[in-house]
Design a protein around this motif. Sequence first.
Motif, PDB file in Angstrom:
ATOM      1  N   THR A 144     -69.695 -29.850  38.692  1.00  0.00           N
ATOM      2  CA  THR A 144     -68.332 -29.926  39.231  1.00  0.00           C
ATOM      3  C   THR A 144     -68.403 -30.064  40.755  1.00  0.00           C
ATOM      4  O   THR A 144     -69.453 -29.834  41.348  1.00  0.00           O
ATOM      5  N   VAL A 145     -67.283 -30.372  41.373  1.00  0.00           N
ATOM      6  CA  VAL A 145     -67.293 -30.451  42.842  1.00  0.00           C
ATOM      7  C   VAL A 145     -67.481 -29.070  43.461  1.00  0.00           C
ATOM      8  O   VAL A 145     -67.951 -28.963  44.600  1.00  0.00           O
ATOM      9  N   GLY A 146     -67.116 -28.020  42.728  1.00  0.00           N
ATOM     10  CA  GLY A 146     -67.293 -26.656  43.238  1.00  0.00           C
ATOM     11  C   GLY A 146     -66.271 -26.305  44.304  1.00  0.00           C
ATOM     12  O   GLY A 146     -65.493 -27.157  44.742  1.00  0.00           O
ATOM     13  N   GLY A 194     -62.933 -30.935  33.915  1.00  0.00           N
ATOM     14  CA  GLY A 194     -61.602 -30.757  34.494  1.00  0.00           C
ATOM     15  C   GLY A 194     -61.546 -29.917  35.766  1.00  0.00           C
ATOM     16  O   GLY A 194     -60.458 -29.637  36.268  1.00  0.00           O
ATOM     17  N   TYR A 195     -62.717 -29.551  36.317  1.00  0.00           N
ATOM     18  CA  TYR A 195     -62.704 -28.687  37.507  1.00  0.00           C
ATOM     19  C   TYR A 195     -61.952 -29.358  38.667  1.00  0.00           C
ATOM     20  O   TYR A 195     -61.000 -28.778  39.223  1.00  0.00           O
ATOM     21  N   SER A 196     -62.374 -30.572  39.032  1.00  0.00           N
ATOM     22  CA  SER A 196     -61.712 -31.239  40.169  1.00  0.00           C
ATOM     23  C   SER A 196     -60.254 -31.548  39.823  1.00  0.00           C
ATOM     24  O   SER A 196     -59.387 -31.483  40.703  1.00  0.00           O
ATOM     25  N   ALA A 201     -62.083 -43.544  28.669  1.00  0.00           N
ATOM     26  CA  ALA A 201     -62.710 -44.878  28.573  1.00  0.00           C
ATOM     27  C   ALA A 201     -63.568 -45.044  29.820  1.00  0.00           C
ATOM     28  O   ALA A 201     -63.485 -44.234  30.752  1.00  0.00           O
ATOM     29  N   ALA A 202     -64.370 -46.089  29.850  1.00  0.00           N
ATOM     30  CA  ALA A 202     -65.104 -46.400  31.085  1.00  0.00           C
ATOM     31  C   ALA A 202     -64.085 -46.769  32.161  1.00  0.00           C
ATOM     32  O   ALA A 202     -63.087 -47.451  31.884  1.00  0.00           O
ATOM     33  N   SER A 203     -64.362 -46.310  33.383  1.00  0.00           N
ATOM     34  CA  SER A 203     -63.383 -46.436  34.474  1.00  0.00           C
ATOM     35  C   SER A 203     -62.913 -47.875  34.700  1.00  0.00           C
ATOM     36  O   SER A 203     -61.721 -48.102  34.947  1.00  0.00           O
ATOM     37  N   ASP A 222     -66.347 -39.815  41.433  1.00  0.00           N
ATOM     38  CA  ASP A 222     -67.288 -38.743  41.067  1.00  0.00           C
ATOM     39  C   ASP A 222     -67.831 -38.986  39.659  1.00  0.00           C
ATOM     40  O   ASP A 222     -68.037 -38.053  38.910  1.00  0.00           O
ATOM     41  N   HIS A 223     -68.011 -40.272  39.315  1.00  0.00           N
ATOM     42  CA  HIS A 223     -68.581 -40.564  37.996  1.00  0.00           C
ATOM     43  C   HIS A 223     -70.060 -40.903  38.191  1.00  0.00           C
ATOM     44  O   HIS A 223     -70.688 -40.385  39.109  1.00  0.00           O
ATOM     45  N   TRP A 224     -70.644 -41.756  37.344  1.00  0.00           N
ATOM     46  CA  TRP A 224     -72.064 -42.057  37.562  1.00  0.00           C
ATOM     47  C   TRP A 224     -72.210 -42.892  38.826  1.00  0.00           C
ATOM     48  O   TRP A 224     -71.445 -43.815  39.080  1.00  0.00           O
ATOM     49  N   LYS A 225     -73.214 -42.537  39.611  1.00  0.00           N
ATOM     50  CA  LYS A 225     -73.291 -43.059  40.984  1.00  0.00           C
ATOM     51  C   LYS A 225     -73.489 -44.573  41.041  1.00  0.00           C
ATOM     52  O   LYS A 225     -73.064 -45.217  41.990  1.00  0.00           O
ATOM     53  N   ASP A 226     -74.153 -45.139  40.012  1.00  0.00           N
ATOM     54  CA  ASP A 226     -74.358 -46.597  40.029  1.00  0.00           C
ATOM     55  C   ASP A 226     -73.076 -47.362  39.684  1.00  0.00           C
ATOM     56  O   ASP A 226     -73.057 -48.588  39.709  1.00  0.00           O
TER      57      ASP A 226
HETATM   58  C1  SAM Z   1     -70.116 -35.375  38.214  1.00  0.00           C
HETATM   59  S1  SAM Z   1     -69.183 -35.360  36.740  1.00  0.00           S
HETATM   60  C2  SAM Z   1     -67.531 -35.238  37.324  1.00  0.00           C
HETATM   61  C3  SAM Z   1     -67.215 -33.873  37.873  1.00  0.00           C
HETATM   62  C4  SAM Z   1     -65.737 -33.615  38.080  1.00  0.00           C
HETATM   63  N1  SAM Z   1     -65.150 -34.563  39.010  1.00  0.00           N
HETATM   64  C5  SAM Z   1     -65.531 -32.212  38.584  1.00  0.00           C
HETATM   65  O1  SAM Z   1     -65.659 -32.011  39.793  1.00  0.00           O
HETATM   66  O2  SAM Z   1     -65.290 -31.344  37.780  1.00  0.00           O
HETATM   67  C6  SAM Z   1     -69.313 -37.033  36.206  1.00  0.00           C
HETATM   68  C7  SAM Z   1     -68.458 -37.390  34.985  1.00  0.00           C
HETATM   69  O3  SAM Z   1     -68.249 -38.806  35.030  1.00  0.00           O
HETATM   70  C8  SAM Z   1     -68.195 -39.288  33.709  1.00  0.00           C
HETATM   71  N2  SAM Z   1     -68.447 -40.741  33.799  1.00  0.00           N
HETATM   72  C9  SAM Z   1     -69.608 -41.368  34.042  1.00  0.00           C
HETATM   73  N3  SAM Z   1     -69.448 -42.689  34.117  1.00  0.00           N
HETATM   74  C10 SAM Z   1     -68.124 -42.919  33.915  1.00  0.00           C
HETATM   75  C11 SAM Z   1     -67.321 -44.087  33.878  1.00  0.00           C
HETATM   76  N4  SAM Z   1     -67.837 -45.293  34.071  1.00  0.00           N
HETATM   77  N5  SAM Z   1     -66.009 -43.944  33.660  1.00  0.00           N
HETATM   78  C12 SAM Z   1     -65.451 -42.712  33.485  1.00  0.00           C
HETATM   79  N6  SAM Z   1     -66.167 -41.570  33.514  1.00  0.00           N
HETATM   80  C13 SAM Z   1     -67.482 -41.669  33.727  1.00  0.00           C
HETATM   81  C14 SAM Z   1     -69.259 -38.486  32.975  1.00  0.00           C
HETATM   82  O4  SAM Z   1     -69.056 -38.494  31.593  1.00  0.00           O
HETATM   83  C15 SAM Z   1     -69.094 -37.112  33.614  1.00  0.00           C
HETATM   84  O5  SAM Z   1     -68.229 -36.304  32.854  1.00  0.00           O
END
Ligand code: SAM
Length: 280
Positions: free
Chosen positions: A57-59, A86-88, A135-137, A159-163
Amino acid sequence: MPKPTIEHIGSYDDLRELHLLHYIYSLPHLSSLRNNPAAVLREIDNFSQTTGKHLMTVGPKKGAFLADIIATRKPTTVVELGGFVGYSAIYLGDALRANGGKRYLSLELNPVNAAVANLLIELAGLRDIVTIHVAASHKTLAEFVKDNVIDHIEVMLLDHWKDRYLPDLWLMENLGLLKPGVTVLAADNCLRPGAPEYLEWVRATSEEKSALLKRYGFAAGSKYVKGEELVKAIKEGKEDVELENVPGDPTWVYEREMTEFELRDGRHDGIEVVKVVGKE
Ligand SMILES: C[S@@+](CC[C@H](N)C(=O)[O-])C[C@H]1O[C@@H](n2cnc3c(N)ncnc32)[C@H](O)[C@@H]1O
């Protein structure tokens, strides 16, 4: 009978997202968490401390930083890419409501994470402001454009997958979702695990960005459907249009600043805040 194989349940192999739910719903003082976002967040943090199971989470520190952006910008709508448990969404949905905002749209790929988040968001009393879109973003962003859910981004948390940071920014550059003087993009984890391609793009000049597009294999004049044509194709409901890897628009001008945060292990992470200035 063989057990059914479900390739992905939560984001962690030990299903800690589900353990978190059991932990929270077994708390003797559960009723004091109802409609109390701060108390729900505290218990999510306590879960990690008590069980030693880290959650991505973002903390609280980065949460407070992001909430400040909302307090300053006072957006009506906030969009986040990557909702996890759901934290953020709870932290920032609460900040959004306190600052007169109306909608927190949380985009999450994994339906199990989304289900956990939904329960915690409901417990926190934020059901009326936070919605989760599973769904995917890139697909949800296109759907938002198709259905006129948003016509520009005010504040976004990446804040999803960095790539996926850079391809999703490229998509937004094409979809007309960036509004000069309004749009602010806050990208978490830019130092750890890091999002080097995203940082390179938002920090580059337009000439450098044109060179980067070539490096990524987008030849000048290539046949991608871009910009207004892409928006038209989406609105017409065309399904075969490329969304996941659309070449960015090098003419966007950004102002950016990195804020660093010390992590539990003494190492540093950073949130890159990008303000959309205009087009060259
Ligand atoms: C670092 S966590 C998010 C933490 C959240 N923002 C929080 O602070 O509580 C990354 C999340 O992104 C989701 N994710 C990864 N790729 C994604 C995409 N393309 N579209 C939507 N969600 C994605 C993952 O399933 C994961 O739950």
